[in-house]
Design a protein around this motif. Structure first.
Motif, mmCIF file in Angstrom:
data_model
loop_
_atom_site.group_PDB
_atom_site.id
_atom_site.type_symbol
_atom_site.label_atom_id
_atom_site.label_comp_id
_atom_site.label_asym_id
_atom_site.label_seq_id
_atom_site.Cartn_x
_atom_site.Cartn_y
_atom_site.Cartn_z
ATOM 1 N N LEU A 32 0.830 -1.206 0.000
ATOM 2 C CA LEU A 32 0.000 0.000 0.000
ATOM 3 C C LEU A 32 0.864 1.256 0.000
ATOM 4 O O LEU A 32 0.530 2.250 -0.617
ATOM 5 N N PHE A 33 1.982 1.200 0.684
ATOM 6 C CA PHE A 33 2.871 2.350 0.773
ATOM 7 C C PHE A 33 4.056 2.191 -0.165
ATOM 8 O O PHE A 33 5.173 2.535 0.160
ATOM 9 N N ALA A 34 3.820 1.661 -1.349
ATOM 10 C CA ALA A 34 4.884 1.400 -2.307
ATOM 11 C C ALA A 34 5.515 2.709 -2.755
ATOM 12 O O ALA A 34 4.846 3.724 -2.924
ATOM 13 N N THR A 35 6.803 2.652 -2.930
ATOM 14 C CA THR A 35 7.527 3.810 -3.416
ATOM 15 C C THR A 35 8.403 3.373 -4.582
ATOM 16 O O THR A 35 8.726 2.198 -4.713
ATOM 17 N N ASP A 36 8.752 4.282 -5.408
ATOM 18 C CA ASP A 36 9.593 3.947 -6.547
ATOM 19 C C ASP A 36 11.078 4.077 -6.226
ATOM 20 O O ASP A 36 11.915 3.909 -7.102
ATOM 21 N N GLY A 37 11.405 4.379 -4.989
ATOM 22 C CA GLY A 37 12.796 4.463 -4.578
ATOM 23 C C GLY A 37 13.453 5.798 -4.879
ATOM 24 O O GLY A 37 14.631 5.977 -4.618
ATOM 25 N N LYS A 38 12.725 6.734 -5.422
ATOM 26 C CA LYS A 38 13.280 8.047 -5.747
ATOM 27 C C LYS A 38 12.745 9.069 -4.762
ATOM 28 O O LYS A 38 11.619 8.961 -4.289
ATOM 29 N N PRO A 39 13.522 10.101 -4.459
ATOM 30 C CA PRO A 39 13.021 11.146 -3.556
ATOM 31 C C PRO A 39 12.033 12.064 -4.278
ATOM 32 O O PRO A 39 12.200 12.383 -5.459
ATOM 33 N N HIS A 40 11.003 12.458 -3.557
ATOM 34 C CA HIS A 40 10.010 13.401 -4.078
ATOM 35 C C HIS A 40 9.811 14.495 -3.039
ATOM 36 O O HIS A 40 8.831 14.479 -2.298
ATOM 37 N N PRO A 41 10.726 15.458 -2.960
ATOM 38 C CA PRO A 41 10.643 16.463 -1.890
ATOM 39 C C PRO A 41 9.412 17.368 -1.980
ATOM 40 O O PRO A 41 8.813 17.682 -0.958
ATOM 41 N N LEU A 42 9.009 17.774 -3.162
ATOM 42 C CA LEU A 42 7.837 18.635 -3.289
ATOM 43 C C LEU A 42 6.565 17.897 -2.881
ATOM 44 O O LEU A 42 5.749 18.418 -2.107
ATOM 45 N N GLN A 43 6.407 16.679 -3.353
ATOM 46 C CA GLN A 43 5.216 15.911 -3.029
ATOM 47 C C GLN A 43 5.169 15.568 -1.546
ATOM 48 O O GLN A 43 4.096 15.618 -0.925
ATOM 49 N N ASP A 44 6.313 15.226 -0.966
ATOM 50 C CA ASP A 44 6.352 14.914 0.465
ATOM 51 C C ASP A 44 6.056 16.146 1.311
ATOM 52 O O ASP A 44 5.373 16.069 2.331
#
Length: 104
Positions: free
Chosen positions: A13-25
């Protein structure tokens, strides 16, 4: 044949693509914080200005965050913040609105 087992993050459910997303976070955290503030202050009648404004800003940041979100984790937590923001906004509007008591 023995093979190394690797975790498959694609089905979580909390899958991530392994890349940082600072704006979205950042938008996710801002939406959650504004949602919590709006939800809790909406329980008090005299705090309608805070609940309605924080709810409105939380709805706007959450909507934009949903538009640019990349992972399911971001979307899931963003929806929680959006729901809390909307609840606080609507209850704040019912208690006096965005300018109730300030502008005559």
């Amino acid at each position: 044949m023995a093979q190394a087992m690797r975790p498959d993050p694609g089905h979580s459910l909390f899958a991530t693509d392994g890349k940082p997303h600072p704006l979205q976070d950042t938008l996710m955290v801002v939406t959650l914080v504004l949602g919590i503030v709006s939800f809790t202050t909406a329980q008090f009648y005299n705090l309608h200005l805070l609940s309605s404004w924080s709810g409105l800003i939380g709805i706007l940041t959450g909507a934009y965050g949903q538009f640019i979100s990349v992972t399911t984790r971001e979307r899931f937590l963003m929806v929680l913040g959006l729901g809390a923001s909307a609840f606080g906004f609507y209850l704040g509007m019912a208690h006096g609105g965005l300018f109730g008591g300030v502008v005559s």
